[in-house]
Scaffold this motif. Structure first.
Motif, PDB file in Angstrom:
ATOM      1  N   CYS A  50      -4.887  16.725   1.656  1.00 47.31           N
ATOM      2  CA  CYS A  50      -5.596  15.726   2.433  1.00 47.31           C
ATOM      3  C   CYS A  50      -5.982  14.580   1.524  1.00 47.31           C
ATOM      4  N   THR A  51      -6.111  13.406   2.126  1.00 49.07           N
ATOM      5  CA  THR A  51      -6.500  12.205   1.393  1.00 49.07           C
ATOM      6  C   THR A  51      -7.864  11.759   1.915  1.00 49.07           C
ATOM      7  N   VAL A  52      -8.794  11.548   1.007  1.00 51.34           N
ATOM      8  CA  VAL A  52     -10.123  11.067   1.375  1.00 51.34           C
ATOM      9  C   VAL A  52     -10.324   9.704   0.703  1.00 51.34           C
ATOM     10  N   VAL A  53     -10.655   8.688   1.499  1.00 54.51           N
ATOM     11  CA  VAL A  53     -10.937   7.360   0.949  1.00 54.51           C
ATOM     12  C   VAL A  53     -12.400   7.049   1.241  1.00 54.51           C
ATOM     13  N   ILE A  54     -13.118   6.637   0.215  1.00 53.70           N
ATOM     14  CA  ILE A  54     -14.544   6.338   0.345  1.00 53.70           C
ATOM     15  C   ILE A  54     -14.770   4.917  -0.154  1.00 53.70           C
ATOM     16  N   SER A  55     -15.473   4.113   0.648  1.00 51.29           N
ATOM     17  CA  SER A  55     -15.585   2.697   0.290  1.00 51.29           C
ATOM     18  C   SER A  55     -16.882   2.107   0.819  1.00 51.29           C
ATOM     19  N   ASP A  56     -17.304   0.981   0.250  1.00 54.56           N
ATOM     20  CA  ASP A  56     -18.447   0.276   0.835  1.00 54.56           C
ATOM     21  C   ASP A  56     -17.978  -0.789   1.826  1.00 54.56           C
ATOM     22  N   LEU A  57     -16.651  -0.917   2.020  1.00 53.05           N
ATOM     23  CA  LEU A  57     -16.080  -1.849   3.003  1.00 53.05           C
ATOM     24  C   LEU A  57     -15.363  -1.068   4.098  1.00 53.05           C
ATOM     25  N   GLU A  58     -15.086  -1.732   5.230  1.00 58.99           N
ATOM     26  CA  GLU A  58     -14.221  -1.142   6.262  1.00 58.99           C
ATOM     27  C   GLU A  58     -12.913  -0.722   5.586  1.00 58.99           C
ATOM     28  N   ILE A  59     -12.487   0.512   5.817  1.00 59.50           N
ATOM     29  CA  ILE A  59     -11.319   1.025   5.098  1.00 59.50           C
ATOM     30  C   ILE A  59     -10.029   0.586   5.781  1.00 59.50           C
ATOM     31  N   GLY A  60      -9.106   0.057   4.969  1.00 58.63           N
ATOM     32  CA  GLY A  60      -7.786  -0.286   5.482  1.00 58.63           C
ATOM     33  C   GLY A  60      -6.955   0.988   5.566  1.00 58.63           C
ATOM     34  N   SER A  61      -6.070   1.173   4.607  1.00 60.71           N
ATOM     35  CA  SER A  61      -5.148   2.301   4.664  1.00 60.71           C
ATOM     36  C   SER A  61      -5.853   3.617   4.356  1.00 60.71           C
ATOM     37  N   PRO A  62      -5.694   4.621   5.225  1.00 58.62           N
ATOM     38  CA  PRO A  62      -6.215   5.952   4.907  1.00 58.62           C
ATOM     39  C   PRO A  62      -5.233   6.750   4.046  1.00 58.62           C
ATOM     40  N   LEU A  63      -4.034   6.201   3.844  1.00 55.08           N
ATOM     41  CA  LEU A  63      -3.021   6.856   3.011  1.00 55.08           C
ATOM     42  C   LEU A  63      -2.876   6.065   1.716  1.00 55.08           C
ATOM     43  N   ILE A  64      -2.730   6.775   0.606  1.00 48.36           N
ATOM     44  CA  ILE A  64      -2.794   6.147  -0.712  1.00 48.36           C
ATOM     45  C   ILE A  64      -1.628   6.641  -1.568  1.00 48.36           C
ATOM     46  N   SER A  65      -0.927   5.695  -2.226  1.00 50.10           N
ATOM     47  CA  SER A  65       0.171   6.108  -3.114  1.00 50.10           C
ATOM     48  C   SER A  65      -0.347   6.538  -4.481  1.00 50.10           C
ATOM     49  N   HIS A  66      -1.346   5.790  -4.988  1.00 52.00           N
ATOM     50  CA  HIS A  66      -1.842   6.053  -6.342  1.00 52.00           C
ATOM     51  C   HIS A  66      -3.353   6.216  -6.308  1.00 52.00           C
ATOM     52  N   PRO A  67      -3.827   7.457  -6.075  1.00 45.88           N
ATOM     53  CA  PRO A  67      -5.261   7.688  -5.892  1.00 45.88           C
ATOM     54  C   PRO A  67      -6.057   7.599  -7.199  1.00 45.88           C
ATOM     55  N   THR A  68      -7.360   7.338  -7.032  1.00 47.89           N
ATOM     56  CA  THR A  68      -8.277   7.326  -8.170  1.00 47.89           C
ATOM     57  C   THR A  68      -8.360   8.714  -8.792  1.00 47.89           C
ATOM     58  N   ALA A  69      -8.287   9.744  -7.958  1.00 53.46           N
ATOM     59  CA  ALA A  69      -8.458  11.103  -8.462  1.00 53.46           C
ATOM     60  C   ALA A  69      -7.655  12.090  -7.628  1.00 53.46           C
ATOM     61  N   VAL A  70      -7.215  13.168  -8.297  1.00 52.65           N
ATOM     62  CA  VAL A  70      -6.465  14.232  -7.615  1.00 52.65           C
ATOM     63  C   VAL A  70      -7.043  15.579  -8.023  1.00 52.65           C
ATOM     64  N   ILE A  71      -7.186  16.478  -7.047  1.00 54.33           N
ATOM     65  CA  ILE A  71      -7.428  17.887  -7.360  1.00 54.33           C
ATOM     66  C   ILE A  71      -6.140  18.624  -7.034  1.00 54.33           C
ATOM     67  N   ALA A  72      -5.520  19.239  -8.067  1.00 59.29           N
ATOM     68  CA  ALA A  72      -4.284  20.005  -7.863  1.00 59.29           C
ATOM     69  C   ALA A  72      -4.637  21.477  -7.955  1.00 59.29           C
ATOM     70  N   MET A  73      -4.516  22.181  -6.826  1.00 54.91           N
ATOM     71  CA  MET A  73      -4.961  23.576  -6.791  1.00 54.91           C
ATOM     72  C   MET A  73      -3.861  24.569  -7.126  1.00 54.91           C
ATOM     73  N   ASN A  74      -2.614  24.085  -7.210  1.00 58.62           N
ATOM     74  CA  ASN A  74      -1.514  24.996  -7.581  1.00 58.62           C
ATOM     75  C   ASN A  74      -0.441  24.210  -8.335  1.00 58.62           C
TER      76      ASN A  74
END
Lengths: 186, 370
Positions: A50-74
């Motif tokens: 899942c992709t979570v975007v958190i912002s202080d502005l109205e969010i544009g794209s909920p899908l992200i190619s290059h995220p600030t952070a990733v949790i890889a569980m496997n």
């Protein structure tokens, strides 16, 4: 200011729930937030994310190619998403499920033996919360206390006996400090 | 009211309940199934009608029947399911009864896949069913908008005795965002002066879409067209972002519209004066507003999750008076902000070729590597 997080792993590891916990906490802090799962055939037995975007502005794209952070569980998620983290970003890896180290030296990373820690806490379902704790402890955009509060407020009452374990998992995870892999000098 | 974290499909379902919907008829299909699932639980709880029909054909004709009684009635489906409903939609339009339909679009044609798409634009906006009719088409880009549009859709349908279609895509159906749900309206059975709910003590009424006398049918068609003129004057809705100082605009609706917003912010950070024009009503389309905007722009980029269906409308509205380019993804693929940003760069920095159609130029440079 916008923070983008992808959480990925096997179905059943609590990937989607960890993202929702983050989304609830962001909402409770008055921020804009989107949560979107991968859905489709890949959900059946394969990887979930899942992709979570958190912002202080109205969010544009909920899908992200290059995220600030990733949790890889496997391992498949580690292999897929290490490449995609934004330069300078953060990669949290479930060390219990992978057999190699982080290769990139332009990001911060943390190897967390999250399965082992969860088992020590007494509930292997807490793996996702250990890793979420590690993320929160190293991103400084949402206080750990805010996430604990949101868990208490949004977790159905019938699951409230799990709150202490969730809290312990978040706190244990947050004690891990991200490092930058030293470049290989030839 | 406090914000709740709501999934698109559930938010639309709950908004319809709170608008006082009397009855729902549908048939499950991904990626809109949670909408039906939510109503399967909630409607009986509230003592209202929920029917999972034997097929989409059954569902749409149950909607038709219920709408004839004056009930507030909803159905929902996804692209292939909506195709099956088109005959019924034409009959509903031809009988002039109000009804609301939700189409959570997926990749096609054919059975396609369950990933998000916007390729039903032509089918929904420009008809689909046979005969001259115009549904009102609303395209939300976020959960709050989906709630507000659904909540208002029944009033709109009843005011104009019209079909109202909420046109969204699979990613909006699956997306969660904080939003505020509206107040719960009391559920009442409306008794409009045209409805058929039992004629005890009054003249009987007949509702039908058949009229074997062409002259009378034409008079009815004329009535529908005049009413559409009224709807065009009163019901156009759209959103503008960063257009005050812009010289370029992206025109895009729904999910591709909000993704374009991210690309526009990145382009503006590099100093490109670009903004977003996002139609909310795809029918009636904000024609005059887009035309006027185009007259003060140096170029437009149309972005869609299809092969350029709204593009044709944009070209017609702007009358070839300014450069128009197109970027689309198809088959369930979603454009990422970086791809749209590259297209904005191209529009601004490369000399515009006046030759050919924007779709031809897009196809020439389109790459499956993205």
């Amino acid at each position: 200011m916008q923070t983008e997080i992808i959480i990925a792993g096997f179905g059943g590891q609590g990937v989607l729930f960890a993202g929702q916990v983050l989304a609830y906490a962001a909402m409770d802090q008055g921020m804009h937030v989107t949560w979107i799962p991968s859905y489709g055939p890949e959900m059946r037995g394969g990887t979930a994310n899942c992709t979570v975007v958190i912002s202080d502005l109205e969010i544009g794209s909920p899908l992200i190619s290059h995220p600030t952070a990733v949790i890889a569980m496997n391992k498949p998620s580690f292999d897929k998403y290490e490449k995609m983290v934004k330069a300078g970003g953060l990669l949290v890896v479930n060390q219990s499920m992978v057999d190699r180290e982080v290769e990139r030296n332009d990001i911060r990373s943390i190897m967390v033996p999250a399965n082992d820690i969860a088992e020590k806490i007494g509930d292997k379902r807490m793996t996702n919360m250990v890793l979420l704790g590690a993320l929160l402890g190293n991103l400084n955009f949402l206080p750990l206390k805010a996430v604990e509060k949101s868990l208490r407020e949004h977790l159905p009452v019938k699951h409230h006996e799990l709150l202490p374990a969730n809290r312990e998992a978040l706190e244990r995870g947050s004690a891990f400090l991200a490092v930058t892999v030293a470049p290989v000098i030839e | 009211m406090a914000k709740e974290l709501l999934k698109g499909n559930v938010a639309i379902a709950e908004a319809a309940i709170r608008a006082g919907m009397n009855a729902y008829f549908g048939y499950p299909i991904t990626p809109q199934t949670e909408l039906l699932e939510w109503l399967a639980k909630r409607m009986p709880e509230l003592g209202r009608a929920f029917v999972q029909a034997e097929s989409e054909l059954g569902a749409v004709n149950m909607v038709y029947g219920a709408a004839c009684t004056g009930a507030r009635v909803l159905s929902s489906s996804s692209s292939p399911g909506v195709s099956l409903m088109l005959e019924g939609l034409s009959y509903i339009a031809g009988t002039e009864v109000p009804a609301v339909l939700v189409d959570i679009m997926r990749g096609g044609p054919g059975l396609g896949n369950i990933a998000p798409a916007q390729a039903d634009y032509n089918q929904i906006v420009h008809g689909g069913g046979h005969g001259d009719y115009h549904p009102i088409v609303l395209a939300p880009a976020n959960i709050q908008e989906a709630i507000d549009l659904t909540y208002g859709a029944f009033d709109l349908a009843e005011k104009y005795r019209s079909l109202v279609i909420i046109l969204a895509d699979g990613s909006l159906g699956q997306l969660m965002e904080p939003a505020v749900l509206p107040e719960m309206l009391p559920v009442i059975m409306r008794q409009p002066e045209w409805a058929t709910y039992g004629a005890a003590g009054r003249e009987k009424r007949i509702l039908s879409s058949i009229n074997l006398e062409p002259r009378e049918q034409e008079a009815f068609n004329l009535h529908l067209e005049k009413r559409w003129q009224e709807i065009k004057k009163a019901e156009v809705r759209y959103m503008e972002y960063y257009l005050e100082d812009a010289r370029y605009a992206v025109v895009s609706f729904g999910t591709s519209g909000r993704i374009s917003l991210s690309a526009i912010r990145a382009a503006r950070a590099k100093g490109i004066p670009v903004g977003l024009f996002r139609p909310i009503t795809l029918a009636p389309f904000p024609e005059q507003e887009l035309y006027e905007l185009s007259q003060r722009m140096d170029g437009l980029l149309v972005v869609e999750m299809n092969s350029g269906q709204m593009l044709e409308d944009v070209i017609k509205i702007t009358r070839n008076s300014i450069p128009v380019e197109f970027y689309g993804r198809m088959g369930g693929m979603v454009p990422m902000p970086e791809e749209i940003e590259a297209e904005i760069d191209r529009l601004v920095n490369q000399p515009h070729s006046p030759n050919g159609h924007p779709r031809d130029r897009w196809l020439d440079r389109f790459s499956l590597d993205n």
